[in-house]
Enzyme design. Structure first.
Site, mmCIF file in Angstrom:
data_model
loop_
_atom_site.group_PDB
_atom_site.id
_atom_site.type_symbol
_atom_site.label_atom_id
_atom_site.label_comp_id
_atom_site.label_asym_id
_atom_site.label_seq_id
_atom_site.Cartn_x
_atom_site.Cartn_y
_atom_site.Cartn_z
ATOM 1 N N ILE A 1 -8.968 8.825 8.396
ATOM 2 C CA ILE A 1 -10.196 9.471 8.144
ATOM 3 C C ILE A 1 -11.012 8.296 8.681
ATOM 4 C CG2 ILE A 1 -11.627 10.708 6.394
ATOM 5 C CD1 ILE A 1 -8.761 11.847 6.984
ATOM 6 N N TYR B 1 0.742 -1.179 0.106
ATOM 7 C CA TYR B 1 0.037 -0.076 0.072
ATOM 8 C C TYR B 1 0.783 1.239 0.023
ATOM 9 C CZ TYR B 1 -3.337 3.434 1.715
ATOM 10 O OH TYR B 1 -3.978 4.601 1.793
ATOM 11 N N ALA C 1 3.745 1.647 -1.017
ATOM 12 C CA ALA C 1 4.496 1.771 -2.176
ATOM 13 C C ALA C 1 3.607 2.199 -3.418
ATOM 14 C CB ALA C 1 5.158 0.370 -2.626
ATOM 15 N N SER C 2 2.262 1.817 -3.234
ATOM 16 C CA SER C 2 1.180 2.532 -4.198
ATOM 17 C C SER C 2 1.165 3.803 -4.135
ATOM 18 C CB SER C 2 0.150 1.601 -4.381
ATOM 19 O OG SER C 2 -0.800 1.831 -2.867
HETATM 20 P P1 NAD Z 1 -13.246 2.859 1.312
HETATM 21 O O1 NAD Z 1 -13.056 1.350 1.515
HETATM 22 O O2 NAD Z 1 -14.119 3.391 2.485
HETATM 23 O O3 NAD Z 1 -14.037 3.451 -0.020
HETATM 24 C C1 NAD Z 1 -13.246 2.853 -1.145
HETATM 25 C C2 NAD Z 1 -14.156 3.059 -2.398
HETATM 26 O O4 NAD Z 1 -13.382 2.583 -3.710
HETATM 27 C C3 NAD Z 1 -15.352 2.149 -2.158
HETATM 28 O O5 NAD Z 1 -16.631 2.672 -2.713
HETATM 29 C C4 NAD Z 1 -15.063 0.945 -3.260
HETATM 30 O O6 NAD Z 1 -16.173 0.248 -3.876
HETATM 31 C C5 NAD Z 1 -14.386 1.594 -4.063
HETATM 32 N N1 NAD Z 1 -13.201 0.859 -4.998
HETATM 33 C C6 NAD Z 1 -12.580 -0.031 -4.405
HETATM 34 N N2 NAD Z 1 -11.864 -0.786 -5.532
HETATM 35 C C7 NAD Z 1 -12.452 -0.276 -6.730
HETATM 36 C C8 NAD Z 1 -12.365 -0.817 -8.003
HETATM 37 N N3 NAD Z 1 -11.499 -1.426 -8.546
HETATM 38 N N4 NAD Z 1 -12.947 -0.139 -9.050
HETATM 39 C C9 NAD Z 1 -13.632 0.950 -8.669
HETATM 40 N N5 NAD Z 1 -14.150 1.206 -7.335
HETATM 41 C C10 NAD Z 1 -13.385 0.635 -6.332
HETATM 42 O O7 NAD Z 1 -11.898 3.540 1.523
HETATM 43 P P2 NAD Z 1 -11.704 5.091 1.913
HETATM 44 O O8 NAD Z 1 -10.930 4.991 3.252
HETATM 45 O O9 NAD Z 1 -12.697 6.156 1.507
HETATM 46 O O10 NAD Z 1 -10.414 5.328 0.725
HETATM 47 C C11 NAD Z 1 -10.397 6.041 -0.225
HETATM 48 C C12 NAD Z 1 -8.979 6.512 -0.618
HETATM 49 O O11 NAD Z 1 -8.417 7.324 0.384
HETATM 50 C C13 NAD Z 1 -8.057 5.400 -0.955
HETATM 51 O O12 NAD Z 1 -7.185 5.971 -2.272
HETATM 52 C C14 NAD Z 1 -7.303 5.464 0.291
HETATM 53 O O13 NAD Z 1 -6.027 4.711 -0.172
HETATM 54 C C15 NAD Z 1 -7.048 6.730 0.560
HETATM 55 N N6 NAD Z 1 -6.801 6.767 2.052
HETATM 56 C C16 NAD Z 1 -7.828 6.423 3.068
HETATM 57 C C17 NAD Z 1 -7.339 6.826 4.331
HETATM 58 C C18 NAD Z 1 -8.250 6.578 5.497
HETATM 59 O O14 NAD Z 1 -7.887 6.941 6.735
HETATM 60 N N7 NAD Z 1 -9.472 6.223 5.169
HETATM 61 C C19 NAD Z 1 -6.086 7.460 4.637
HETATM 62 C C20 NAD Z 1 -5.152 7.701 3.452
HETATM 63 C C21 NAD Z 1 -5.727 7.627 2.352
#
Ligand code: NAD
Length: 251
Positions: A184, A151, A153-154
């Site tokens: 978050i 993760y 790395a991505s």
């Molecule tokens: P989440 O799991 O609540 O929501 C992710 C959404 O992406 C979902 O609606 C899911 O259906 C969709 N998704 C997943 N794989 C998919 C695919 N192959 N094609 C289309 N849709 C797809 O996650 P989140 O916490 O809201 O994370 C969203 C972004 O924020 C991500 O890139 C994550 O790395 C980043 N992020 C989140 C946090 C955190 O604390 N929640 C922190 C840093 C970064």
């Protein structure tokens, strides 16, 4: 906040979590928002709530991504804003991590960023205008966490990607920037368990986990016309989590 009336925005992963927060903020600013997600049930529901649109897409499938942007452009005549936000964060120790685990995370988080930017750009170039906002993370570019080597790395890869993409896109009036969320409160984060969330909260100087809209506000800023002189940059939104040199520095 910002005036995005008349603008067409796409948010990948907009059905849940941070993506949902970004959708809400773009909608409040007046944009028509297309939610592009694998989750059809939630995606359609969110689209209804914000008087937006939903397109089912797997961001790892190149043909589906081409189809997404073509469809939106045909339906609305333009694409002003793209938020490349969809991502996953399964935890697995390096000793157990398989090639499949690694590829899956890199595909959903990083390869999808490449597909998003590559295939939206022609529609933005045509009009000499575009705003792209990528959801990265503090994990990878700044911090680390056991189980998230793939993760991390991505997420670091996304920032490297935007630096070069920004240079290629600038000549067409297209900016590309990244938000770097800390912890978050989203469905994805809640799935890490209460102990994880309590531990993180204790390490945040502002003493609270973030809300999806905290990221939405920053995404809206980068997506606004007013942010016209900012490209290739990233903004940390983490309640101060990366600041302390020592846990004792949190008061
Ligand atoms: P989440 O799991 O609540 O929501 C992710 C959404 O992406 C979902 O609606 C899911 O259906 C969709 N998704 C997943 N794989 C998919 C695919 N192959 N094609 C289309 N849709 C797809 O996650 P989140 O916490 O809201 O994370 C969203 C972004 O924020 C991500 O890139 C994550 O790395 C980043 N992020 C989140 C946090 C955190 O604390 N929640 C922190 C840093 C970064």
């Amino acid at each position: 906040m910002f005036d995005l009336k008349g603008q067409i925005a796409i948010v990948t992963g907009g059905a849940n979590g941070i993506g949902r927060g970004i959708v809400n903020c773009l909608n409040q600013a007046g944009a028509k928002v297309v939610i592009a997600d694998l989750d059809q049930y939630k995606g359609k529901k969110v689209a209804e709530e914000v008087d937006g649109d939903f397109i089912s897409v797997d961001v790892t499938v190149e043909e589906e991504m081409k189809h997404l942007f073509k469809t939106v452009n045909e339906r609305y005549g333009k694409i002003d804003i793209l938020c490349a936000n969809a991502g996953i964060f399964p935890q697995v120790a390096l000793s157990d991590m398989t090639v499949e685990d690694f590829d899956k995370v890199l595909n959903v988080n990083l390869k999808s960023t490449f597909f998003s930017v590559k295939y939206v750009a022609p529609y933005m170039k045509e009009r000499g205008y575009g705003r792209i906002v990528v959801t990265s993370s503090i994990t990878g570019p700044i911090t680390g966490y056991p189980g998230w080597a793939h993760y991390a790395a991505s997420k670091a890869g996304q920032l490297g990607f935007i630096h070069s993409a920004a240079l290629e896109l600038a000549q067409y009036g297209i900016t590309i920037n990244a938000v770097q969320p800390g912890n978050i409160k989203t469905e994805g984060l809640i799935a890490q368990g209460q102990a994880y969330m309590d531990g993180m909260r204790a390490n945040i100087p502002l003493h609270e986990l973030g809300e999806p809209e905290d990221i939405g506000v920053a995404a809206c800023f980068f997506a606004s016309r007013e942010a016209k002189f900012i490209t290739g940059q990233n903004l940390v939104i983490d309640g101060g989590q990366i600041l302390p040199e020592d846990p004792g520095a949190i008061l």
